[in-house]
Motif scaffolding. Structure first.
Motif, mmCIF file in Angstrom:
data_model
loop_
_atom_site.group_PDB
_atom_site.id
_atom_site.type_symbol
_atom_site.label_atom_id
_atom_site.label_comp_id
_atom_site.label_asym_id
_atom_site.label_seq_id
_atom_site.Cartn_x
_atom_site.Cartn_y
_atom_site.Cartn_z
ATOM 1 N N ARG A 61 0.832 -1.211 0.000
ATOM 2 C CA ARG A 61 0.000 0.000 0.000
ATOM 3 C C ARG A 61 0.863 1.256 0.000
ATOM 4 O O ARG A 61 0.534 2.250 -0.641
ATOM 5 C CB ARG A 61 -0.930 -0.003 1.216
ATOM 6 C CG ARG A 61 -2.022 -1.053 1.140
ATOM 7 C CD ARG A 61 -2.858 -1.098 2.403
ATOM 8 N NE ARG A 61 -3.832 -2.191 2.349
ATOM 9 C CZ ARG A 61 -4.613 -2.541 3.352
ATOM 10 N NH1 ARG A 61 -4.529 -1.886 4.513
ATOM 11 N NH2 ARG A 61 -5.460 -3.541 3.226
ATOM 12 N N TYR A 278 -7.691 5.594 -0.653
ATOM 13 C CA TYR A 278 -7.826 4.360 0.126
ATOM 14 C C TYR A 278 -9.274 3.967 0.365
ATOM 15 O O TYR A 278 -9.547 3.043 1.145
ATOM 16 C CB TYR A 278 -7.064 4.496 1.447
ATOM 17 C CG TYR A 278 -5.575 4.600 1.223
ATOM 18 C CD1 TYR A 278 -4.840 3.499 0.781
ATOM 19 C CD2 TYR A 278 -4.904 5.802 1.396
ATOM 20 C CE1 TYR A 278 -3.477 3.596 0.540
ATOM 21 C CE2 TYR A 278 -3.544 5.907 1.154
ATOM 22 C CZ TYR A 278 -2.842 4.803 0.729
ATOM 23 O OH TYR A 278 -1.491 4.899 0.478
ATOM 24 N N TYR A 282 -10.690 0.615 1.907
ATOM 25 C CA TYR A 282 -11.547 0.681 3.100
ATOM 26 C C TYR A 282 -12.796 -0.176 2.884
ATOM 27 O O TYR A 282 -13.206 -0.934 3.770
ATOM 28 C CB TYR A 282 -11.943 2.134 3.377
ATOM 29 C CG TYR A 282 -12.712 2.340 4.675
ATOM 30 C CD1 TYR A 282 -12.062 2.782 5.827
ATOM 31 C CD2 TYR A 282 -14.080 2.094 4.748
ATOM 32 C CE1 TYR A 282 -12.763 2.971 7.016
ATOM 33 C CE2 TYR A 282 -14.782 2.276 5.930
ATOM 34 C CZ TYR A 282 -14.120 2.712 7.060
ATOM 35 O OH TYR A 282 -14.818 2.893 8.235
ATOM 36 N N SER A 402 -1.731 2.462 7.712
ATOM 37 C CA SER A 402 -2.509 1.260 7.413
ATOM 38 C C SER A 402 -1.636 0.015 7.404
ATOM 39 O O SER A 402 -2.008 -1.025 7.965
ATOM 40 C CB SER A 402 -3.197 1.426 6.053
ATOM 41 O OG SER A 402 -3.808 0.230 5.643
ATOM 42 N N ARG A 407 -4.768 -1.842 9.852
ATOM 43 C CA ARG A 407 -6.146 -1.349 9.942
ATOM 44 C C ARG A 407 -6.280 -0.100 9.085
ATOM 45 O O ARG A 407 -5.754 0.962 9.446
ATOM 46 C CB ARG A 407 -6.533 -1.052 11.393
ATOM 47 C CG ARG A 407 -6.714 -2.292 12.269
ATOM 48 C CD ARG A 407 -7.158 -1.897 13.669
ATOM 49 N NE ARG A 407 -8.423 -1.176 13.662
ATOM 50 C CZ ARG A 407 -8.952 -0.583 14.742
ATOM 51 N NH1 ARG A 407 -8.311 -0.641 15.893
ATOM 52 N NH2 ARG A 407 -10.094 0.046 14.664
ATOM 53 N N ILE A 408 -6.964 -0.238 7.950
ATOM 54 C CA ILE A 408 -7.123 0.908 7.056
ATOM 55 C C ILE A 408 -7.936 2.011 7.724
ATOM 56 O O ILE A 408 -7.745 3.200 7.444
ATOM 57 C CB ILE A 408 -7.786 0.463 5.726
ATOM 58 C CG1 ILE A 408 -7.747 1.589 4.686
ATOM 59 C CG2 ILE A 408 -9.220 0.009 5.955
ATOM 60 C CD1 ILE A 408 -6.380 1.917 4.181
ATOM 61 N N ALA A 411 -5.962 4.763 9.381
ATOM 62 C CA ALA A 411 -5.315 5.715 8.472
ATOM 63 C C ALA A 411 -6.151 6.976 8.306
ATOM 64 O O ALA A 411 -5.625 8.054 7.991
ATOM 65 C CB ALA A 411 -5.071 5.060 7.115
#
Length: 442
Positions: A61, A278, A282, A402, A407-408, A411
């Motif tokens: 990412r 993102y 998500y 993230s 854990r997005i 972010a």
């Protein structure tokens, strides 16, 4: 400021009901407003590219987030040269040069795909963004200054309302024509590698990005020709006469509302770009939807952004711009907090709705930031455009958070902080401007 030319006589500033678009400048206004649509397309194709390059180049990412870094560094490095060039040759030169660079960068996607190197795509994106730096540095102040100053923020919000239509187009085109809908599991990848077919699959996925950019490049070059053939009105103070002062960077230090606008715009663009970059991830992480459904949801949130832009241009007839932005930023603070704390469908719809309320921010910050700059408007506008580099800085930060926390949702604390800064600017703007005016009169 007003516009003057031998054939264009605009209404005097201070009329009770100034026209949003003055007489005699409709065709140039339409051509320039179309640019807001045009640069919205690649901006949100980037959101699709991030996901696509993670697949076709097997990127993390954070690495995929460099798409936005390359893109927004073009803005950062070229905005001031663009302003200096237009100080000498006028806004029209900026439109033409910007469109040509934009078109060339789009066409570079074809050799980048043939070579199959991620770095070549980043270089092409940098060229695209360099062209867009010219377009934004020219378009925003041109639209703001083409009529009565009292309607500048409303006029700029109206023109900027076409930008999300381009964003929707970019996201939809990317979802339909770039996403293949094929998402391989680890075991499928291993099987394809054993059968020596995985490399061919990656190459096919890479080539899917070419066609949309070829079409976009041709459109940009055709639009440059149309603008070159159109007679544009001259904005007061647009051209630098020999020996005439056109403002200095040092003078801008005396305008706290402008300096705060740079910070607010940096944070806003970082929040906007990071939110959308993102968003697909998500959706997939929080609700386990496939990439095409995530892409359609991204298109939907961009639609909400467009509705917000058109709506704000109407609301600003009755509500002062900085007050509307203050209200919207407080609402977004609450919505993003829900997205961070409650990942899932509740958090997804909260993040989805932030696009509606963020819609007012870019044009309003820009218009409030350049208000009262006078001869410093062009270089001041270029510095606000440079602050778009927030997209290059904050997007990788979101990717790093993230990746580090797995854990997005966490972010999204980055755009949460950004909206806090924008709220502060909105609430303090009038007080700072009053103090600024008193100091200038002293």
């Amino acid at each position: 400021m007003s516009v003057s030319s031998p054939e264009n006589k605009l209404p005097q500033t201070g009329q009770a009901h100034p026209r949003l678009i003055p007489h005699g400048v409709l065709i140039p206004f339409v051509l320039v407003t179309a640019l807001f649509f045009l640069w919205g397309v690649p901006a949100n194709l980037n959101d699709v590219l991030i996901r696509q390059f993670m697949k076709s180049f097997a990127l993390s990412r954070f690495q995929a987030g460099l798409v936005q870094s390359a893109y927004f560094m073009g803005y950062f490095l070229l905005a001031t040269p663009a302003a200096l060039l237009m100080r000498r040759f006028g806004y029209k030169s900026g439109f033409i040069i910007g469109l040509l660079l934009f078109g060339i960068g789009d066409l570079l996607f074809w050799p980048a795909a043939i070579i199959g190197r991620y770095s070549y795509f980043l270089a092409a994106l940098f060229v695209i963004a360099s062209g867009l730096a010219f377009l934004e540095t020219a378009s925003n102040p041109f639209v703001a200054q083409i009529g009565d100053p009292s309607s500048a923020a409303r006029r700029l919000n109206f023109a900027q309302a076409f930008n999300p239509l381009g964003s929707i187009t970019g996201a939809l085109v990317g979802t339909v024509y770039i996403f293949s809908g094929i998402e391989l599991s680890g075991s499928q990848v291993a099987a394809m590698q054993a059968a020596s077919t995985y490399t061919a699959y990656l190459r096919t996925e890479t080539m899917r990005v070419v066609a949309p950019y070829m079409v976009l490049g041709i459109v940009a070059i055709v639009w440059a020709i149309l603008i070159a053939l159109t007679r544009f009105p001259v904005v007061a103070g647009e051209h630098q006469a020999e020996g005439e002062s056109q403002g200095r960077f040092r003078d801008l230090l005396g305008y706290p509302t402008f300096l705060f606008a740079i910070v607010a715009q940096f944070m806003y663009v970082g929040a906007q770009v990071g939110t959308w970059s993102y968003f697909i991830q998500y959706v997939q992480d929080s609700t386990h939807q496939h990439e095409k459904m995530a892409g359609y949801l991204l298109t939907g949130t961009l639609g909400a952004f467009g509705v917000g832009r058109f709506g704000s241009s109407v609301i600003m007839r009755y509500v002062r711009p900085h007050r509307l932005m203050a209200l919207y930023s407080v609402i977004n603070i609450a919505l993003v907090a829900i997205g961070v704390l409650f990942p899932g469908w509740v958090g997804l719809w909260a993040i989805f709705l932030t696009s509606f309320f963020m819609s007012v921010m870019f044009p309003t910050i820009f218009a409030l930031g350049i208000e009262g700059l006078g001869k410093n408007t062009k270089i001041g506008g270029s510095l606000i455009v440079m602050s778009i580099v927030g997209g290059a800085v904050l997007t990788p930060v979101m990717g790093w958070i993230s990746q580090s926390t797995h854990r997005i949702s966490l972010a999204y604390t980055v755009p949460l902080c950004a909206y806090c800064v924008i709220a502060m600017y909105s609430f303090l703007w009038q007080r700072m401007q009053t103090a600024e005016n008193q100091q200038l009169r002293a």
